[in-house]
Scaffold this active site. Structure first.
Site, mmCIF file in Angstrom:
data_model
loop_
_atom_site.group_PDB
_atom_site.id
_atom_site.type_symbol
_atom_site.label_atom_id
_atom_site.label_comp_id
_atom_site.label_asym_id
_atom_site.label_seq_id
_atom_site.Cartn_x
_atom_site.Cartn_y
_atom_site.Cartn_z
ATOM 1 N N CYS A 199 74.587 -2.453 101.301
ATOM 2 C CA CYS A 199 74.540 -2.430 102.772
ATOM 3 C C CYS A 199 74.970 -3.722 103.440
ATOM 4 C CB CYS A 199 73.168 -1.991 103.267
ATOM 5 S SG CYS A 199 71.810 -3.162 102.952
ATOM 6 N N HIS A 218 67.142 -3.122 104.841
ATOM 7 C CA HIS A 218 68.428 -2.452 105.037
ATOM 8 C C HIS A 218 69.071 -2.958 106.318
ATOM 9 C CE1 HIS A 218 71.576 0.500 104.922
ATOM 10 N NE2 HIS A 218 71.240 0.968 106.098
ATOM 11 N N ASP A 238 76.613 2.587 110.550
ATOM 12 C CA ASP A 238 76.112 2.181 109.234
ATOM 13 C C ASP A 238 77.083 2.678 108.170
ATOM 14 O OD1 ASP A 238 74.741 1.488 106.978
ATOM 15 O OD2 ASP A 238 72.879 2.528 107.498
#
Length: 273
Positions: free
Chosen positions: A74, A111, A126
């Protein structure tokens, strides 16, 4: 610039994701860039598996994911994407989330996601969540319910300003992660990255994890098990023998490791398989 977008090799990045359209700070561009990035750059934790640190400076991110055509997890993916969007004139805010994804206890904020302004609205972006992740941005507001390809996503609100991104599984809604609108800076992700890449309880230090979302299938390789999941809940699962691993990495995730790296991956994580 917050995300060092001035250091970006724009042409190399756009070639990497196969984007040929005009790049300007509007919703059409944001959607197209997000979708192209997700389709081209897979989620993977192989640097950790190879015993190397996960580097988050933009030069390292470009070298790995653009020049060497690898993937990332991420922080790597969303930091690169933030730099891209900043370079094209978007207003980009970093956020932090607690992953749920079936967890029975509260997880740390580990995250990264982005809030991006386009066409007068904030958009939830994202590109680094992997197999269950968004294909393109969705409006960053409670009550959103959208379809992307064959997948359905929504955002619901909870107490104290918490928002939850969820996706629909065959048996109902499934929480992916919970976040607030508190701004996070690049230095915050350095701390999160240290935990995620080194802590004994991190799910990413134990075994290879590769994921990629497409409009009609989600691909996931965890250890030696490859799973293809479709929107109706049906799955194809099989163990990948070492003799097929290299081909599987290329075919399913577009990742080509050099001979030395592949040999080390086998030695460290598939020995005796």
């Amino acid at each position: 610039m917050t995300w060092n977008g001035e250091e970006l090799d724009v042409d190399a990045y756009l070639a990497r994701i196969g984007y040929e359209g005009e790049a300007k700070p509007d919703l059409e561009t944001l959607r197209a860039l997000h979708r192209a990035h997700v389709a081209s750059i897979p989620f993977e934790n192989l640097e950790i598996m190879l015993g190397r640190p996960v580097l988050l400076d933009l030069a390292a991110l470009q070298d790995k994911m653009v020049r060497r055509r690898r993937g990332g997890y991420c922080y790597e993916q969303n930091l690169l994407f933030a730099a891209v969007l900043e370079r094209f004139g978007f207003s980009v805010k970093g956020l932090g989330a607690r992953v749920r994804a079936g967890a029975s206890s509260t997880r740390p904020t580990s995250h990264m996601l982005l809030s991006v302004e386009a066409d007068g609205e904030q958009w939830h972006c994202d590109v680094g969540f992997g197999g269950d992740g968004l294909l393109e941005p969705i409006p960053m507001r409670e009550g959103v319910d959208v379809r992307q390809g064959e997948w359905r996503f929504g955002i619901v609100g909870e107490d104290e300003g918490v928002r939850v991104l969820r996706t629909e599984h065959a048996d109902g809604w499934f929480d992916l992660y919970a976040y607030t609108m508190d701004r996070r800076l690049p230095v915050d992700y350095v701390v999160m990255n240290h935990y995620t890449s080194t802590h004994p309880k991190s799910p990413f230090i134990r075994r290879p994890v590769l994921q990629q979302a497409a409009p009609d299938v989600r691909r996931r390789l965890v250890g030696a098990q490859l799973t293809l999941t479709r929107p109706d809940g049906s799955t194809d699962e099989r163990d990948v023998p070492v003799s097929e691993l290299r081909e599987t990495l290329v075919r399913e995730f577009g990742i080509e490791l050099g001979d030395d790296d592949f040999a080390e991956l086998i030695r460290a994580h598939y020995a005796g398989a």
